[in-house]
Design a protein around this motif. Structure first.
Motif, short mmCIF file in Angstrom:
data_model
loop_
_atom_site.label_atom_id
_atom_site.label_comp_id
_atom_site.label_asym_id
_atom_site.label_seq_id
_atom_site.Cartn_x
_atom_site.Cartn_y
_atom_site.Cartn_z
N ILE A 8 -3.56 -5.86 -12.42
CA ILE A 8 -2.95 -6.21 -11.13
C ILE A 8 -3.39 -5.26 -10.02
O ILE A 8 -3.63 -5.67 -8.89
N SER A 9 -3.52 -3.98 -10.34
CA SER A 9 -3.82 -2.99 -9.30
C SER A 9 -5.25 -3.06 -8.77
O SER A 9 -5.49 -2.75 -7.60
N LEU A 10 -6.21 -3.46 -9.57
CA LEU A 10 -7.59 -3.52 -9.10
C LEU A 10 -7.79 -4.53 -7.97
O LEU A 10 -8.36 -4.18 -6.92
N PRO A 11 -7.33 -5.78 -8.10
CA PRO A 11 -7.48 -6.70 -6.97
C PRO A 11 -6.67 -6.27 -5.74
O PRO A 11 -7.12 -6.44 -4.60
N LEU A 12 -5.49 -5.70 -5.95
CA LEU A 12 -4.69 -5.24 -4.82
C LEU A 12 -5.36 -4.07 -4.11
O LEU A 12 -5.27 -3.94 -2.89
N ARG A 18 -10.15 -3.89 2.02
CA ARG A 18 -10.69 -4.94 2.89
C ARG A 18 -9.82 -5.13 4.14
O ARG A 18 -10.33 -5.34 5.24
N MET A 19 -8.50 -5.05 3.98
CA MET A 19 -7.61 -5.19 5.13
C MET A 19 -7.76 -4.01 6.09
O MET A 19 -7.72 -4.19 7.31
N GLU A 20 -7.97 -2.81 5.57
CA GLU A 20 -8.19 -1.64 6.44
C GLU A 20 -9.49 -1.79 7.20
O GLU A 20 -9.57 -1.47 8.39
N ARG A 21 -10.53 -2.27 6.55
CA ARG A 21 -11.81 -2.49 7.23
C ARG A 21 -11.67 -3.52 8.34
O ARG A 21 -12.20 -3.35 9.44
#
Length: 80
Positions: A8-12, A18-21
């Motif tokens: 679960i943690s890897l995709p999150l 990606r959201m920070e970028r």
């Protein structure tokens, strides 16, 4: 349980990076436009639902490929 947390943690983690970028790109675009410049996004066909596009924003899915400046964009600009 540990494997489930890892799965679960890897995709999150990827989503967070990606959201920070996308946030940094959006802020940069806003500063460029405020200083009189313009940006061009990569021509991509977005095949995501409209609600996801509104939730994550255009900058999440598209990259800026060209910046056109009108004026002085020197390092001494205090845009923030």
């Amino acid at each position: 349980m540990l494997i489930a947390i890892l799965v679960i943690s890897l995709p999150l983690s990827w989503l967070g990076v990606r959201m920070e970028r996308a946030r940094r790109q959006r802020e940069a675009v806003e500063v460029i436009e405020r200083l009189g410049g313009s940006v061009t996004y990569a021509p991509t066909e977005l095949s995501v639902p409209k609600w996801i596009l509104e939730l994550l924003g255009d900058d999440f899915f598209r990259d800026v490929v060209h910046i056109l400046g009108r004026g002085n964009f020197g390092d001494d600009e205090t845009a923030y």
